[in-house]
Each structure stands twice: as structure tokens, then as C-alpha cells.
Design an enzyme around this catalytic site. Sequence first.
Site, mmCIF file in Angstrom:
data_model
loop_
_atom_site.group_PDB
_atom_site.id
_atom_site.type_symbol
_atom_site.label_atom_id
_atom_site.label_comp_id
_atom_site.label_asym_id
_atom_site.label_seq_id
_atom_site.Cartn_x
_atom_site.Cartn_y
_atom_site.Cartn_z
ATOM 1 N N GLU A 105 0.934 -1.125 -0.058
ATOM 2 C CA GLU A 105 -0.080 -0.152 0.059
ATOM 3 C C GLU A 105 0.901 1.255 -0.053
ATOM 4 O OE1 GLU A 105 -3.473 -0.356 2.320
ATOM 5 O OE2 GLU A 105 -4.051 1.910 2.303
ATOM 6 N N ARG A 106 0.658 2.046 -0.785
ATOM 7 C CA ARG A 106 1.383 3.207 -1.191
ATOM 8 C C ARG A 106 3.070 3.103 -1.381
ATOM 9 N NH1 ARG A 106 -3.246 5.304 -2.531
ATOM 10 N NH2 ARG A 106 -4.596 5.511 -0.628
ATOM 11 N N ASN A 157 -3.308 -1.696 7.658
ATOM 12 C CA ASN A 157 -4.662 -2.373 6.963
ATOM 13 C C ASN A 157 -4.431 -3.783 7.188
ATOM 14 O OD1 ASN A 157 -5.680 0.306 6.782
ATOM 15 N ND2 ASN A 157 -5.082 0.414 4.659
ATOM 16 N N GLU A 177 -10.622 4.479 8.948
ATOM 17 C CA GLU A 177 -10.834 4.253 7.435
ATOM 18 C C GLU A 177 -11.427 2.858 7.347
ATOM 19 O OE1 GLU A 177 -7.148 5.040 5.676
ATOM 20 O OE2 GLU A 177 -7.776 7.290 5.427
ATOM 21 N N ARG A 221 -2.610 3.677 16.884
ATOM 22 C CA ARG A 221 -2.328 4.924 15.817
ATOM 23 C C ARG A 221 -3.621 5.961 16.505
ATOM 24 N NH1 ARG A 221 -2.802 4.042 10.407
ATOM 25 N NH2 ARG A 221 -1.110 5.236 9.781
ATOM 26 N N ARG A 233 -12.286 17.256 10.030
ATOM 27 C CA ARG A 233 -11.572 16.001 9.950
ATOM 28 C C ARG A 233 -10.114 16.477 10.633
ATOM 29 N NH1 ARG A 233 -8.733 12.392 4.791
ATOM 30 N NH2 ARG A 233 -7.199 11.832 6.311
ATOM 31 N N LYS A 252 0.441 10.878 13.607
ATOM 32 C CA LYS A 252 1.314 11.291 12.215
ATOM 33 C C LYS A 252 1.634 12.819 12.409
ATOM 34 C CE LYS A 252 -1.335 8.423 9.014
ATOM 35 N NZ LYS A 252 -2.049 8.419 7.650
ATOM 36 N N ASP A 282 -3.100 14.006 6.731
ATOM 37 C CA ASP A 282 -2.570 12.782 6.253
ATOM 38 C C ASP A 282 -1.446 13.035 5.325
ATOM 39 O OD1 ASP A 282 -2.114 10.148 5.859
ATOM 40 O OD2 ASP A 282 -3.906 10.197 4.424
ATOM 41 N N GLU A 317 4.788 9.669 13.751
ATOM 42 C CA GLU A 317 4.765 8.714 12.471
ATOM 43 C C GLU A 317 5.036 9.585 11.284
ATOM 44 O OE1 GLU A 317 1.509 6.014 12.004
ATOM 45 O OE2 GLU A 317 1.483 6.308 9.798
ATOM 46 N N GLU A 348 3.540 9.160 -0.940
ATOM 47 C CA GLU A 348 2.135 9.067 -1.364
ATOM 48 C C GLU A 348 1.585 10.077 -1.980
ATOM 49 O OE1 GLU A 348 -0.545 7.735 1.836
ATOM 50 O OE2 GLU A 348 -2.468 8.197 0.724
ATOM 51 N N TRP A 392 -13.036 12.998 1.864
ATOM 52 C CA TRP A 392 -12.408 12.288 0.627
ATOM 53 C C TRP A 392 -12.250 13.293 -0.562
ATOM 54 C CZ3 TRP A 392 -14.616 6.604 0.461
ATOM 55 C CH2 TRP A 392 -14.123 5.920 1.697
HETATM 56 C C1 GCV Z 1 -2.541 2.394 5.438
HETATM 57 C C2 GCV Z 1 -3.787 7.318 4.324
HETATM 58 C C3 GCV Z 1 -3.421 6.387 2.881
HETATM 59 C C4 GCV Z 1 -3.767 4.910 3.206
HETATM 60 C C5 GCV Z 1 -3.229 4.526 4.754
HETATM 61 C C6 GCV Z 1 -3.760 5.529 5.724
HETATM 62 C C7 GCV Z 1 -3.202 5.314 7.104
HETATM 63 O O1 GCV Z 1 -5.123 7.405 4.348
HETATM 64 O O2 GCV Z 1 -3.963 6.756 1.812
HETATM 65 O O3 GCV Z 1 -3.331 3.979 2.430
HETATM 66 O O4 GCV Z 1 -3.510 3.351 5.159
HETATM 67 O O5 GCV Z 1 -3.272 6.821 5.432
HETATM 68 O O6 GCV Z 1 -2.217 5.958 7.631
HETATM 69 O O7 GCV Z 1 -3.840 4.369 7.839
#
Ligand code: GCV
Length: 718
Positions: A184-185, A227, A308, A341, A353, A377, A382, A404, A410, A560
Site C-alpha cells: 500500500e502506497r 490495514n 478508514e 495509532r 477532519r 502522524k 494525512d 509517524e 504517497e 475524501w
Molecule cells: C494504510 C492514508 C493512506 C492509506 C493509509 C492511511 C493510514 O489514508 O491513503 O493508504 O492506509 O493513510 O495511514 O492508515
Amino acid sequence: MRRWWRIWASALLAAMAMHAPVQAEDGYDLWLRYQPLPEAQRVAVAPYAHSVVAEERGSDGTIAIAAGEIERGLAGLVGPSDEAAPGSGHVVLIGTAAAPSIAALDLPLTTLGEDGFVIRSVARGGKHMIVVAANRPVGVLYGAFALLRRLQTGADVTAFDLRETPRVALRLLNHWDNLDRTVERGYAGQSIWDWWKLPDYADPRYTDYARANASIGINGAVLNNVNARPDSLTGPWIAKAAKVADVLRPYGIKVYLSARWSAPVELNETATADPLDPAVATWWKAKANEIYRAIPDFGGFLVKANSEGQPGPQDYKRSHADGANMLAAAVAPHGGIVMWRAFVYSQVDPEDRAKQAYSEFKPLDGAFADNVVLQVKNGPIDFQPREPFHPLFGAMPKTPLMIEFQITKEYLGFATHLAYLAPMWEEALGADTYAKGKGSTVAKVVDGSLERHRLTGMAGVANIGSDRNWSGSTFDQANWYAFGRLAWDHALSSEAIAREWAAQTFAPDPAVVDPVVAMMLESRQAVVDYMTPLGLAHLMATGHHYGPGPWVSDLARPEWNPVYYHRADREGIGFDRTASGSNAVAQYAPPVARRFADRSRVGDDYLLWFHHVGWDERMASGRSLWAELVHRYDRGVASVADMQARWAALEPRIDDARFEQVTRFLAIQRQEATWWRDASIAYFADVSKRPLPEGVRPPAHDLDHYKAISHPFAPGHH
Ligand code: GCV
């Protein structure tokens, strides 16, 4: 002509290297290339090259690795030479106090902690020694890499007097790697973890991965995506993770796993995942015991819950603390931790958000078990090219908070755009939360010094994959490097880190380092300018986040949609987060809140993050907001052109393969920066109904052209 010269030079070098085959520079060696030093320094270092003394070499695998690394490094730095006669009275001596020769030197090791080291030049009894000493073997390994780094960046061998200890305890990579090897990413090929062949076959690359990470002080890896799938907690997958752990262990790297909250239910082993149900707690305890039997030094769990679409304790009307503490109890007997997290936002919550994580977690301050750390984060949305610092930093004094960062890009152009991220991380770490008055920086929250927390850390979402060059591009290697270096010492400047990296990755020659560092230092602001200038955010196209999509307004969840973030209309643009809007500013300490809320003090970088500003309002530059926005887009594209010019001038000094790839990638970046600029200007001109400022080049196409662009197979999006 140039090519002929190179062929001749390569042939000569090959002959000098005693007929070793000439290696193409494919980037695999990262910053660990150990190329011959400039002559004067080479001569000074050469006498040490054949005499590395490590008394614990036979009894400790990590010391053996450290000694081998120094030998390998010095051999490369010195090249084939005669000066390195054994017995010349020059020695590199390494070890812990358990080694008699180290103990005899009576070095000040007690204050070094678990991972620190000293490097000293010592002249004694006719011997010239470089001593690398630490309390634990892994400290010696960190010292070995530090020694080699210093030698490549011009250190005097006779004058070492160095003492280093890391500023945070957990220096972790988070792999968002799926069990089917997609990432992912991820923009660097497949997952480095070849799960299918594990545990019977461990790719030798895992060892090289461990070595590269140890060289920058990284001491943990979360192997699977946040995820997460429940499968990663089953016996066969635990065995696979255990095999990876065996490879990483001698390099001081612990393995962690992302845990899916609903795993016990999905594996049909409990009826519920309610954290207060005793059967659930028992399941997790048994699972932890099973993991620790296979991986005795397992680090613990990382959890993305109720975010999410991921399951979590709130599905059972329990809090994040209830969930985290139940897991924490399962790993506590083994010394494990839980990284929970704080990246949460809800589809049913109409609140801004940017405010949601604070609203959910701040009331839980003090409610978490001792072995829980919240992973936050750097910014409240994000991983955007620029965000203000997350308001949770400084707001939860009773709770350890790790930061983080996202190393993979991304939102900053994937692997092809050159964006050196250390300036962004430096900005976040240096931000003043004012939690305990002036000087309460995010860095002090993260390193625990503000509230005396022991559990401290930094996590970086990895940009590592199966690509030969590891990270998808040469310059993306710098982001991996910089993350490790900053996690080790957040007081290092992004420029100093860039200098080290460039000297080791290319050559320790100012004619190379200076322009490369100049490119790196301008690169992140360039991306901000051509993608999201003046505090704008999240304007990327849907899902994959590749390319511009500021017009997108039809996605199911309001947050989104890019229109949710920029709020542009006929009158102006920007998200009012002051008291007249969402009042997100109130989540910051009063001096910070006042500055962010004040249109005249917030500064251009965060202007539209916090304010809705009229298109015709004057900016500090004297331009109208509209003209300033257009100016920033142009400035971003111009910076890319500048990087191209600097790089082109380096052609005679960089090997062909890497030179060509960076050249091609910069061309892609230029093209895409122009696309971002044109599409954004076309859209905002349409919304604002403002004419283009005089002299500005109109977008190459009309808005519909940009809206029609689609990229269904962009990487990293599954
Ligand atoms: C791992 C963003 C990304 C998702 C990621 C999420 C996260 O939304 O687009 O791909 O999922 O962050 O940090 O959990």
C-alpha cells in the site's frame, strides 16, 4: 567522446582492482558504497585497514558483523594499496567492556545507555588506535557504521573523540506490505518480504536490508500493513515472521506486527472482539504467548483501529484505551509494547477532519497502560506536502507519543519526483507546541524530555521494495537515510544529513555534494508550490493520489473530496479553522492558537489551512491572493527546472546509470509539475472567475481536458 573516456577509465579501474568485474551503479549499495577516499585521507586511513581487533568476534554475532563491516569499509575506502602493512602499529579496536582490551582503556561507557557508543583516537605504547566501544554489541555496530560514515565525510583519524546516544528508543520502519506482496502506497516494486517462500527460504536481501537499517540506527520493523489481515497472526505466518526476525536480530532490529482488531472473530476463535470480554483477552494472551515462543524478542503490536473502515473497540462501544490496554496486558509479561495509532476520523462525524483525532484521544490522556504508546502522524490530516503539526503533540502530557512520518511519497509524486523530506520532518519536529511554555517543541514531546517519558519513538512508513535500488529512485534512498538519522538524532539538520548522504552515495567531493544538496534542499518546497501552495491540502486525484483533482466533489464521504479542503468559491479560498469556522485553532496551546488564528501572523505557509481568504486580498508580497497562488505554481515548476539544470551540470561526475535515471525522472517531474500547475490554475480560474495575472502563461488545455485524465492502474493503490 565522454562515453569512450568512461570506458577507458572503467577498464583502468578494473585493472587496478585486480581484475574484479566492473559493477554497474544500480543503486543497490545505497549509501554504503565505500569508494576510495581522496588521496591525502586515503593515506592516513590505510595503515588501519588490515588490523581490526575484536576480541568478542568469536562469541558474539553482532560484534562479528561490526568487525566485518569495518574491514569491508576500510578495504573499499583505502582501495588496493601498499601502505596497509599489517603490524604497522595501527589498530581499530572494537568491543564492549567484556573485551579485556576495551576494559583496560577505562572508557566512560556507563552513561551511554543501551545503544550509545564512543569512538576515540588513542595513542598508547607506540600504537595508534581507533577505539569503538559500547555497552552492548549493537552499540558497537552503530559505532562501526558511524566510524565509516565519519571517514567518508572527512574525519581526521587521529582526532576521534565522539560520543553518541540515540534520542528516542524506538526507531521503527512501518511496512505497509500486504501478504500478497503488494505494498500500500509502495512505489518501489513488490514487498521485500517474499512471504510465499518464507520460512523455508530467506532471501539474502533481508540481510542487506538489516545492514542498511543498522547503519542508520533503525532498530525495529513492523512487517505488515496497518490495514492488516487476520492471517498474519496465524501459526504459518508467525513462522514466516520468526524467520525474518532471525535474520534481523544480529543487526539489533526487532520485529513487530500490525494486528487486526477483529482477528479472533475472523479466525472463528471467539464470538466477539469486545476488549472487555474475558474470552477475547484470553485469546490475545494465548496469541502473544505463541508469538513469543517463536520470536522471543518480538517487539509488540501496531494497531489501526476504528479508522478508514478498520474494526476496533468502538465497534463494541469501548474506547481506544480499553482496546490498547487489553492488548498491552497480553504482551506486557514478555516486555512487549502496543503502538496505537491516533490516525482516526469517522464517516459519521461532521466535525472538521483535522480536529477528530484530538477530540477522540485528548480525553483519554492518562488512561493508557504503561506499555502503550500513541503513534501520531506529523500533521492532523494525512502526510500532505505541508501541514501544521498535529495538535495532539503537547496535549497529552501523561501519554507517550511517538511521531509517524511517511517516507514513501504517497502525496509527493511517488518515486519519480525528487522530494527530499528531511526539511519537512525538521519543520514538524522543530514546531513549538508551547505546551509548557516557549521551547516545548514537538521533538521534546517525542523524545520524552518534556514529560519524562521512557517509551519514546519515531516511525517511518517505509519506501522499500523489491526494486534493485530499494526505494524506487536514488533520491528516495535519501529519505530512508534521513529518517533513520533523524530518529537517531533529531537535532541533526536536514542539510547536514543531506551532505552526509550525498558524500556517501555519490562522492565526497564539494563539486558533487554542493549542487546535490542544493537540489535536495529546494525540492520539498518545489512540490508544495506546484501541488498545494499557501497551506492548501489534499487536492490529489481520487484513491491513488497521483496528479491533481481539485475539482473532485462526488465521493461518498465529504472529507475524501478535495473541495472539502480548499473550499474555493467565487469570493475566496481556504478552510476557515478560526473561531468563525471549525475553530481547530483552539486545539493548540493559546500562543500557537492566537498565531494561527491571526491572518497577519499565520504566515503564507499555513494561510489557507487556517483561513478562508478573498481572492483579491493583498499578500505580504504585495500581490493579490490569486496572483500569489499563480506565482507559487510557477515558482514550483521553475524549481524543478532549476534542479534539472543543476543535475545536468553533474554529468561528468556521476556514473552513467544513476545519472540517466535521475535525468529521466526529473523530466517526468517537470512534466507533472506543469500538469499540476496548469490543471490547478485552470480550475481555480474557473471557480474564482478571475483572469490570469498579466504575463502569466495560460494552461496548455482547458479544464475539461484535465478533468478527463484518469490513471486506473497507478501503483500503490489496491
Ligand atoms: C494504510 C492514508 C493512506 C492509506 C493509509 C492511511 C493510514 O489514508 O491513503 O493508504 O492506509 O493513510 O495511514 O492508515
